[in-house]
Structure formats: C-alpha cells, structure tokens
Design a protein around this motif. Structure first.
Motif, PDB file in Angstrom:
ATOM      1  N   TYR A   1      -2.060   7.004  11.883  1.00 44.73           N
ATOM      2  CA  TYR A   1      -0.968   6.890  10.926  1.00 44.73           C
ATOM      3  C   TYR A   1      -1.288   5.833   9.871  1.00 44.73           C
ATOM      4  O   TYR A   1      -1.945   4.815  10.146  1.00 44.73           O
ATOM      5  N   ALA A   2      -0.807   6.094   8.651  1.00 38.68           N
ATOM      6  CA  ALA A   2      -1.037   5.165   7.552  1.00 38.68           C
ATOM      7  C   ALA A   2      -0.206   3.908   7.747  1.00 38.68           C
ATOM      8  O   ALA A   2       0.928   3.960   8.228  1.00 38.68           O
ATOM      9  N   SER A   3      -0.782   2.765   7.355  1.00 37.54           N
ATOM     10  CA  SER A   3      -0.062   1.499   7.467  1.00 37.54           C
ATOM     11  C   SER A   3       1.006   1.398   6.378  1.00 37.54           C
ATOM     12  O   SER A   3       1.000   2.155   5.394  1.00 37.54           O
ATOM     13  N   HIS A   4       1.904   0.440   6.563  1.00 35.84           N
ATOM     14  CA  HIS A   4       2.962   0.211   5.575  1.00 35.84           C
ATOM     15  C   HIS A   4       2.369  -0.078   4.196  1.00 35.84           C
ATOM     16  O   HIS A   4       2.810   0.469   3.178  1.00 35.84           O
ATOM     17  N   GLU A   5       1.346  -0.941   4.159  1.00 33.02           N
ATOM     18  CA  GLU A   5       0.751  -1.307   2.869  1.00 33.02           C
ATOM     19  C   GLU A   5       0.098  -0.101   2.205  1.00 33.02           C
ATOM     20  O   GLU A   5       0.162   0.058   0.979  1.00 33.02           O
ATOM     21  N   TYR A   6      -0.547   0.741   3.025  1.00 33.90           N
ATOM     22  CA  TYR A   6      -1.228   1.918   2.493  1.00 33.90           C
ATOM     23  C   TYR A   6      -0.225   2.879   1.855  1.00 33.90           C
ATOM     24  O   TYR A   6      -0.477   3.440   0.776  1.00 33.90           O
ATOM     25  N   ILE A   7       0.909   3.048   2.514  1.00 35.01           N
ATOM     26  CA  ILE A   7       1.936   3.942   1.983  1.00 35.01           C
ATOM     27  C   ILE A   7       2.581   3.350   0.729  1.00 35.01           C
ATOM     28  O   ILE A   7       2.886   4.079  -0.227  1.00 35.01           O
ATOM     29  N   GLU A   8       2.762   2.041   0.695  1.00 42.88           N
ATOM     30  CA  GLU A   8       3.334   1.409  -0.491  1.00 42.88           C
ATOM     31  C   GLU A   8       2.423   1.570  -1.698  1.00 42.88           C
ATOM     32  O   GLU A   8       2.891   1.798  -2.827  1.00 42.88           O
ATOM     33  N   LEU A   9       1.110   1.480  -1.488  1.00 47.28           N
ATOM     34  CA  LEU A   9       0.162   1.718  -2.587  1.00 47.28           C
ATOM     35  C   LEU A   9       0.279   3.157  -3.079  1.00 47.28           C
ATOM     36  O   LEU A   9       0.173   3.422  -4.280  1.00 47.28           O
ATOM     37  N   PHE A  10       0.507   4.088  -2.148  1.00 45.98           N
ATOM     38  CA  PHE A  10       0.692   5.491  -2.541  1.00 45.98           C
ATOM     39  C   PHE A  10       1.932   5.656  -3.395  1.00 45.98           C
ATOM     40  O   PHE A  10       1.900   6.350  -4.427  1.00 45.98           O
ATOM     41  N   PHE A  11       3.055   5.026  -2.997  1.00 47.63           N
ATOM     42  CA  PHE A  11       4.292   5.171  -3.769  1.00 47.63           C
ATOM     43  C   PHE A  11       4.122   4.599  -5.183  1.00 47.63           C
ATOM     44  O   PHE A  11       4.636   5.166  -6.148  1.00 47.63           O
ATOM     45  N   LYS A  12       3.393   3.498  -5.281  1.00 45.24           N
ATOM     46  CA  LYS A  12       3.123   2.914  -6.598  1.00 45.24           C
ATOM     47  C   LYS A  12       2.282   3.878  -7.436  1.00 45.24           C
ATOM     48  O   LYS A  12       2.558   4.105  -8.627  1.00 45.24           O
ATOM     49  N   HIS A  13       1.256   4.456  -6.792  1.00 45.08           N
ATOM     50  CA  HIS A  13       0.386   5.421  -7.469  1.00 45.08           C
ATOM     51  C   HIS A  13       1.178   6.666  -7.882  1.00 45.08           C
ATOM     52  O   HIS A  13       1.019   7.182  -9.004  1.00 45.08           O
ATOM     53  N   LEU A  14       2.050   7.126  -7.010  1.00 44.83           N
ATOM     54  CA  LEU A  14       2.860   8.301  -7.300  1.00 44.83           C
ATOM     55  C   LEU A  14       3.781   8.056  -8.489  1.00 44.83           C
ATOM     56  O   LEU A  14       3.899   8.908  -9.396  1.00 44.83           O
TER      57      LEU A  14
END
Length: 259
Positions: free
Chosen positions: A185-198
């Motif tokens: 599973y993706a870490s919290h930080e990894y998902i937050e970077l995705f939301f910023k990128h999105l």
C-alpha cells in the motif's frame, strides 16, 4: 546464508492420517487418495482392503499415485491407530454411545489446534455398505457425522473423506492474506504527492479552475482514499497525469488550429 522457508499454515496436516477399514472396492481407495491430495493430506492407512494394490485404484487416484505408493496396509484397526491420541470415527448414525456426535465444522477447530501442537490424529472411515463396526467406533474418542439431506443421505466413501479434509484445509486458510499476493500500500506522503500532482494536472488541462474549485478536489480525495491505493496504482495514476499534461502541451500540426 540461505534462510529456511517460512512455515505454512497447512504444515500441521502432516499429523493427520486417513484410515480406511475393510474397503471393498479399490476404486474408492484411489478416489480417497485423490481427495486427500487435493486437500494436502498424504498419510493413508488401509485396514484389510479387499483388493490393493490395484490398477483401478491407481486410475481413479488421478496422479495421486504417491499417496497410494506410501499407503500403509495393516491387518487390524488397532495397528492403524497406533501412535495417535485422537481418533475420529465417521458415522452416519447416532449409535448407542455416550460420545457426542459432531459435525465436521464443529469438530475441525479442535483437530487443527491439536495437530498444530504435534498431536497425531486419525480420521477413521468404515466400509462402503455398513460403515464402521461398533468395536471400531469404541476405539475412537471423537465421533463426526456429515449433515446430509435426511431424505437422501447416501455419500460415497471418498466424498465423505473429501468433506472432512476440505473443512480442515478451509479452516486453516480462513486468513485470506495467506492466499492473496502480498500488497504494497502507498504511504500517506506518497498519496499526498499524487493529490498535489493531480490538482496541478487538472488545472493545466483546464478541468479545475483554481479560483473557483468548489468541492472537486475533496470529492476526488474521498474517491481515491476509499480504494486503499497500492503504490503501483499511484504510479499508474501519476503516469496518466504526466501523459495528460504532455498531450495538452503538444504543439498542433501545421495548418491546424484549436478552434
């Protein structure tokens, strides 16, 4: 230095043997071997089989030849039960005994706990026509019956073996994490970077207006967070974002306009 393989939840099945008493048809021995191997059991004891070895048994074993080849043939139920502490008599009727009659599902958790602690267990099945004799049942300390349709309770010997051994294996593997591929599973930080990128991507392609975003990003966050994203899935989504931005910035061919 190589490490030893991790123990399997089914290792304890090695402490469980199947005993067939006075089997009259060799095909039932072969079918039983097949049922056993399907569920991970390999130790077969035969008490005075009418015909064994047999080409019919081998044919119906369907590649469970190793179970047949290693079967132990004895001349008495006492010898088949030597070394065991728990003996389970399979019966289709209540009989005049004080032992409680249990279903496989009710009995199996106890059998597994005992097998995991190293206890030797015998699952004892009688003849095709009449089942176990009263004397054979008296030598067992557990009784189990399969709750079949009372209007038609006829079970083939190997079917009875299949039901009981299936319950053993299914109970051992109830923890589905053992059956599934390990998920990262993706870490919290990894998902937050995705939301910023999105968010940056949606602004670039004109789907999100930064001065009037309304509730688009919170709704998208809720959508993606419900799925418990794996790291590889986040990488795929970010790859889509990059491709969308590159497509948006790609120059138009000569003579073409975006009108």
């Amino acid at each position: 230095m190589s490490s030893s393989p991790a123990p399997s939840p089914t290792d304890c099945l090695a402490n469980i043997r199947v005993v067939l008493s006075h089997t009259s048809h060799p095909g039932n021995i072969g079918s039983t071997a097949r049922a056993m191997k399907n569920m991970g059991l390999t130790r077969l004891y035969l008490v005075n089989p009418k015909e064994f070895p047999s080409e019919v048994a081998t044919s119906l074993a369907s590649s469970a030849d190793d179970v047949l080849d290693n079967a132990i043939v004895v001349d008495s139920i006492e010898k088949a039960l030597e070394g065991t502490s728990i003996q389970v008599a399979m019966t289709a009727r209540r009989r005049e005994l004080t032992l409680p009659l249990q279903t496989p599902r009710k009995l199996v958790p106890e059998l597994i706990a005992e097998a995991q602690s190293g206890t030797e267990i015998a699952l004892v099945f009688g003849t095709e026509m009449s089942g176990l004799t009263m004397d054979e049942v008296r030598q067992c300390n557990r009784m189990v019956t399969i709750p079949t349709n009372p209007d038609y309770s006829s079970l083939n010997l190997s079917q009875a073996v299949q039901v009981l051994t299936y319950e053993l294996r299914a109970t051992l593997l109830d923890d589905v994490s053992y059956l599934e591929e390990k998920r990262h599973y993706a870490s919290h930080e990894y998902i937050e970077l995705f939301f910023k990128h999105l968010e940056e991507t949606l602004i670039t392609i004109g789907f999100l207006r930064p001065h009037a975003p309304k509730r688009l990003m919170p709704r998208l966050r809720r959508l993606f967070l419900r799925t418990h994203l794996e790291q590889e899935e986040v990488d795929i989504l970010r790859g889509i974002c990059r491709a969308a931005v590159e497509f948006e910035r790609k120059p138009l061919p000569p003579g073409k306009t975006d009108a």
